[in-house]
Each structure stands twice: as C-alpha cells, then as structure tokens.
Design an enzyme around this catalytic site. Structure first.
Site, short mmCIF file in Angstrom:
data_model
loop_
_atom_site.label_atom_id
_atom_site.label_comp_id
_atom_site.label_asym_id
_atom_site.label_seq_id
_atom_site.Cartn_x
_atom_site.Cartn_y
_atom_site.Cartn_z
N LYS A 2 0.86 -1.15 -0.22
CA LYS A 2 0.22 -0.41 0.02
C LYS A 2 0.94 1.31 0.09
O LYS A 2 1.47 1.65 0.69
CB LYS A 2 -1.01 -0.61 1.22
CG LYS A 2 -1.75 0.75 1.40
CD LYS A 2 -2.07 1.86 0.80
CE LYS A 2 -1.87 2.87 1.94
NZ LYS A 2 -1.73 4.30 1.78
N GLU A 41 9.14 1.19 11.34
CA GLU A 41 10.19 3.05 10.58
C GLU A 41 10.11 3.59 10.58
O GLU A 41 9.07 4.13 9.95
CB GLU A 41 11.23 2.45 9.63
CG GLU A 41 12.82 2.65 9.00
CD GLU A 41 12.06 3.97 9.15
OE1 GLU A 41 12.92 4.75 9.69
OE2 GLU A 41 12.42 3.91 7.91
N CYS A 53 13.13 10.70 7.05
CA CYS A 53 13.15 9.73 8.73
C CYS A 53 15.00 10.44 9.53
O CYS A 53 14.71 9.99 10.96
CB CYS A 53 12.89 8.54 8.04
SG CYS A 53 13.50 7.53 7.85
N GLU A 108 9.16 15.97 15.26
CA GLU A 108 9.10 16.33 14.26
C GLU A 108 8.49 17.16 13.26
O GLU A 108 7.83 17.01 12.91
CB GLU A 108 9.54 14.79 13.52
CG GLU A 108 10.29 15.02 12.01
CD GLU A 108 9.72 12.44 11.36
OE1 GLU A 108 8.62 11.70 11.74
OE2 GLU A 108 10.73 12.05 11.08
P1 ADP Z 1 2.53 11.47 6.83
O1 ADP Z 1 1.50 12.08 7.67
O2 ADP Z 1 3.92 11.69 6.48
O3 ADP Z 1 1.84 10.83 5.11
P2 ADP Z 1 1.69 8.96 7.86
O4 ADP Z 1 2.31 7.77 8.36
O5 ADP Z 1 0.54 8.70 7.93
O6 ADP Z 1 2.70 9.89 7.32
O7 ADP Z 1 1.48 7.34 6.52
C1 ADP Z 1 2.46 7.08 6.25
C2 ADP Z 1 2.21 5.51 5.26
O8 ADP Z 1 0.64 5.33 6.37
C3 ADP Z 1 0.90 5.49 4.19
O9 ADP Z 1 0.58 4.97 2.69
C4 ADP Z 1 -0.74 5.98 4.36
O10 ADP Z 1 -1.44 6.15 3.44
C5 ADP Z 1 -0.56 4.71 5.55
N1 ADP Z 1 -1.70 5.30 6.69
C6 ADP Z 1 -2.16 6.86 7.22
N2 ADP Z 1 -2.92 5.65 8.06
C7 ADP Z 1 -3.03 4.82 8.24
C8 ADP Z 1 -3.95 4.45 8.51
N3 ADP Z 1 -4.88 4.12 9.40
N4 ADP Z 1 -3.51 3.08 8.45
C9 ADP Z 1 -3.44 2.01 7.47
N5 ADP Z 1 -2.10 2.61 6.38
C10 ADP Z 1 -1.69 4.34 7.12
#
Ligand code: ADP
Length: 500
Positions: free
Chosen positions: A183, A258, A292, A393
């Site tokens: 994903k 990570e 990161c 961050e």
């Molecule tokens: P950012 O806030 O920098 O976009 P995230 O950690 O939210 O970083 O996003 C990293 C990945 O996690 C992306 O692929 C995002 O779509 C996914 N993501 C964000 N929220 C969820 C969730 N509740 N469940 C599964 N995947 C998620």
C-alpha cells in the site's frame, strides 16, 4: 508506460491484484499532485476494504496453493534477479515518475533508483542460503530448526522515498518466500504501480506481489486487520505506526516499524569544519528535510558556534532552489500541501518559543517557484532542547541549532528525545567518536559522515523510532519464523505414567 484506462484529461491508473490490472471497488479515483506545479497529473484508484480483501486473498492463494510456495529458493532468486535487471533498465523512467509525485530532485532520485536493484540482488543471493540449525539436544532426539516464511506480508510505505522504502520490505519478504500486498502513500502511488509492470515481466506468479492504493484508514487498515495477513512492514510517522502496531497486536501479528526521528548532528571543535558543514547541510536540507533520518538538531560546541553557523549559512545560501527536474537544483519543493502547511506551522511555533531565525523561514521569491510548495532552507539558533522545535519531527527543511560545552552534555542533549533513529558525530578524535557511538541512543551512528544507507547494513530505530531492522542479514529475519522439529532417537518411548 503507466496503465491508463480512460482517455480523459488525466491518466487513470489501475491497481495490481492477483496478476491483473483492476479498477477500485469504489469506482472512484484520487488526484495525485505534482508539488512543483501544485497541479494534479494522474488519478490513482481509491481502494477500500473490498480491494484489500481481494489482494490479501490473492496473496494467500499464491502462498498456499500457487507455485511460489513450492518453488526452490534458488528459483525464486532468479525471478528477483530479473526484477533487479528490469529496475536497472527502467531506473530513469521510474525516477521521472517519482519526481512528478513527490518533488524530490531528479538528480537524487535517479541516483537512488539506480541503487535500488542492489537490494533485490542482495536478498536474491541470500534466498538459498537461509539455513536451519541442528541443536545439541539434551534428549534422545534429533532436534533441528527450519526457518520458514510467514505468509502474506503487508508493506505500507510513505511518500518521501516511495520505491526505495517499498524495496527495503519487498526484497527480503519475497526472498524469504512470502507473498506481499503493498500500500503506497496516497500522494505517491505511481512508481509502485509502474513497478508492477516489471514484476509481471520478471515472471512472478500471479498474486505473489499486489498493490492496492488509496487512503490509509480506508485500504491500509483493512490490510493490517485482515485475518490472513501475518506481518506488517511499515515506514511512516510514529503516530500512524503506533496506531497500526496496536491493531496488529490484537491478532498477535509481527511488525517491523520504521518511524520518526529528531536526529542530532554533533559537531565538536576539532572537527574538519568543511566536511561538517557539508554533512549538516546534506543531513537536513537533502530531500528538503523530508527524511526520517534528517539531522534536524545541530549540536555545535559553544567554542565554534558562531564561526560554524556563519559557514553553514553561507554554504546553504549557495543552494539553488526551484524546479526539481533541473539538474542544478539543490532544494526542491515540499512533497504535498498538507506537509507544506505543517512545516510553516512549525516555523511559527519556533518563533513563538523564542528561537532566533538565522536563515529562511519563508516562501522563496524566485519566480520559478511559482505556486509550488516551496519553503526556504531554514535555520533557528538559540534553540533549547525542551522546545517543541527540538523535540517534534518537522519533516521539512528546518534546522534547530543548540550548543554544548563538553562530551557529556552533548550526549545528554542528544539522548533527551523520544526518538532514537540516527545521530552524526563530527570530530578528528577517534576516541571521542567511539565513546559517542557507545553512548548515543540511536539505531545508526555516523562518524564524520551522515545519511549513509546500504542494503548490507542494518537500519532501524531505538525508542519511538521503531521496531526491527531493515537491510543486511538481519533484514530477512523479520520475514521468517522458526519451526523446531524433533525426531526421537529412543528405541522405546518412556512410560508417561512413570516420572523420573
Ligand atoms: P504522513 O503523515 O507523513 O503522511 P503516515 O505515517 O500517516 O505519514 O503515512 C505513511 C503511510 O501510512 C501512508 O501510506 C499512509 O497512507 C498510511 N496510513 C496512514 N494512516 C493509516 C491508517 N490509519 N491505516 C493504515 N495506513 C495508514
């Protein structure tokens, strides 16, 4: 090139599930925006739980009943080697797509994606060298262990280095014999989809590698909670990682996380200051600070603070900011509008906290930057470690400079953080360097260098920066489980009703 199913204004991409190019169950798409122009350039499928379920079932079938599960590791390796070759041949095209999606510098992304095949080759080479152990058993038995794959693994990746971060998970997971559902981030799904064309050409059986796209809570979460998935490999924010860790815990699933960082770059008075300036600038302004491992806290010895800051600011000012496709550009835009607002918000917070703005802090004026999501490289001095700008961050081109008087104080400030991803130490004294490497609470410590990553060397976080390690031999263990097998050598099984 990219999969297009509609001749409309924007190309509509499709997901890759069970070896087929599919449309989302929702029948809806999301715009993916070029951060340099702030304009959409393609539509990505808005996947949901139904799509996630289809992908997981395809991956499960490929693991259980398809040829992949029975394939000898050396044959799996051959497919992975082919994929590596195909990525190499298509590296520049993949880099162009990545730049359109996240605004990273074309020069940097070409370099990064040309490096990606190394992961597939390294783990392909390892695939048929994963050996079990015969144990010195204290019972009348032969006991040995077999490392086995886990089953369906889920890779959820962010937008800052989409293809590289996907590779860190896909290469070891597949080499170990698992199947995979990926994903990508909603902002940057195009390279993962393009990669599936290469996966098809490389000869992976259907269902071994799948990609679903869309929003995290809509399509990512159902992958994590799906009863048939066994492992989550996640790179992203600590907030989302902790949320997904809790979900995975409900079903006792394995995770490799990570997560975020607030890494210190520590400059001692005896350091080679030219090198240190380059390392500090590369550490925070490389990738426009959106890594990161960004060295977002500069700890500089009080004795050289002013002189070092002068040099740092002068060197930073030489960086060309603008079109990421121009090979002369050194600083590109922020990857998306949400992140852009977040970074500007942190610049305000730092000001309110009393940090002194020594450089940047605004949108650049250059006409070339137009409507793009640009922020000047920004340096705050007079930062105290308790300030939010030193603890949270930012994920943008914002450096917080602090001072220290001696080694102990440097260690105390560096470790006073909930994160522990990385640290840099700049000194000519190897005794100091080695003592620092022991005392710093960080998964990677770079001495007189910064931001080095390799497929050979374990990478991961201490504290809230993560769980597990990617890369190197340790990296494949995340995707294996151990089965112990006992074979009795006793002529007669003891009577279970007689103890002793
Ligand atoms: P950012 O806030 O920098 O976009 P995230 O950690 O939210 O970083 O996003 C990293 C990945 O996690 C992306 O692929 C995002 O779509 C996914 N993501 C964000 N929220 C969820 C969730 N509740 N469940 C599964 N995947 C998620």
């Amino acid at each position: 090139m990219l999969q297009t199913v509609d001749a409309g204004a924007l190309p509509r991409l499709r997901m890759y599930v069970g070896g087929e190019w599919v449309e989302p169950a929702s029948g809806t798409w999301l715009e993916t925006v070029d951060p340099f122009t702030a304009k959409p350039w393609a539509l990505i499928p808005r996947g949901n739980a139904e799509d996630a379920d289809r992908a997981v079932r395809a991956a499960h079938a490929a693991f259980r009943t398809g040829p992949w599960g029975k394939m000898h590791p050396s044959k799996r390796a051959r497919i992975l080697f082919r994929l590596a070759d195909l990525i190499e041949e298509n590296a520049d095209a993949l880099a162009e797509i990545e730049v359109r999606d996240n605004g990273r510098l074309l020069a940097e992304m070409r370099h990064q994606i040309r490096y990606v095949p190394n992961w597939f080759r390294y783990y392909a080479g390892l695939a048929d060298k994963i050996e079990g152990t015969v144990h010195p058993c204290d019972k009348p038995a032969l006991s040995f262990s077999r490392p086995e794959p886990l089953g369906v693994c889920v890779a959820i990746v962010p937008w800052n280095a989409p293809l590289l971060l996907l590779t860190l998970k896909a290469a070891p997971a597949l080499a170990a014999g698992n199947t995979l559902v990926i994903k990508p981030a909603e902002y940057t799904s195009a390279t993962a989809l393009k990669l599936m064309e290469l996966v098809e050409q490389a000869g992976f059986p259907p269902g071994v590698v799948n990609v679903v796209t869309g929003l995290g809570p809509e399509v990512g979460e159902p992958l994590v909670t799906h009863p048939l998935t066994r492992h989550l490999g996640f790179t992203g924010s600590t907030r989302t990682g902790a949320h997904l860790y809790a979900l995975a815990a409900k079903d006792v699933k394995r995770v490799s996380l990570e997560l975020g960082g607030k890494s210190p770059n520590i400059v001692f008075a005896d350091a080679d200051l030219d090198n240190a300036v380059r390392g500090v600038v590369g550490g925070i302004f490389g990738a426009t600070g959106q890594t990161c491992i960004a060295g977002s806290r500069l700890l500089v010895h009080a004795k050289i603070h002013d002189a070092f800051l002068d040099r740092l600011i002068a060197f930073t000012k030489t960086a060309r900011i603008g079109d990421p496709r121009n090979l002369e550009t050194k600083i590109g835009p922020i990857a998306n509008s949400m992140q852009y607002e977040k970074v500007l918000g942190y610049i305000d917070i730092a000001r309110q906290e009393g940090a002194e703005l020594a450089l940047g802090g605004r949108r650049p004026e250059a006409a070339e930057c137009g409507e793009g999501f640009f922020i000047e490289p920004t340096i705050f001095t007079g930062v105290r470690n308790a300030m939010r700008i030193a603890q949270e961050e930012v994920f943008g081109p914002v450096l917080s400079a602090l001072t220290f008087e001696d080694e102990d104080e440097a260690v105390a400030i560096a470790n006073d953080s909930e994160f522990g991803l990385a640290a840099g130490v700049w000194t000519s004294d190897m005794k100091v360097a080695l003592r620092m490497s022991e005392k710093l609470e960080a998964g990677s410590v770079w001495i007189n260098t910064y931001r080095d990553i390799s497929y050979t060397t374990p990478f991961g976080g201490y504290k809230k920066s993560g769980i597990g390690r990617e890369n190197g031999i340790e990296g494949i263990r995340e995707y294996l489980q151990t089965k112990a097998v006992w074979i009795s050598t006793a002529a007669e099984i003891p009577n279970p009703f007689v103890i002793g």
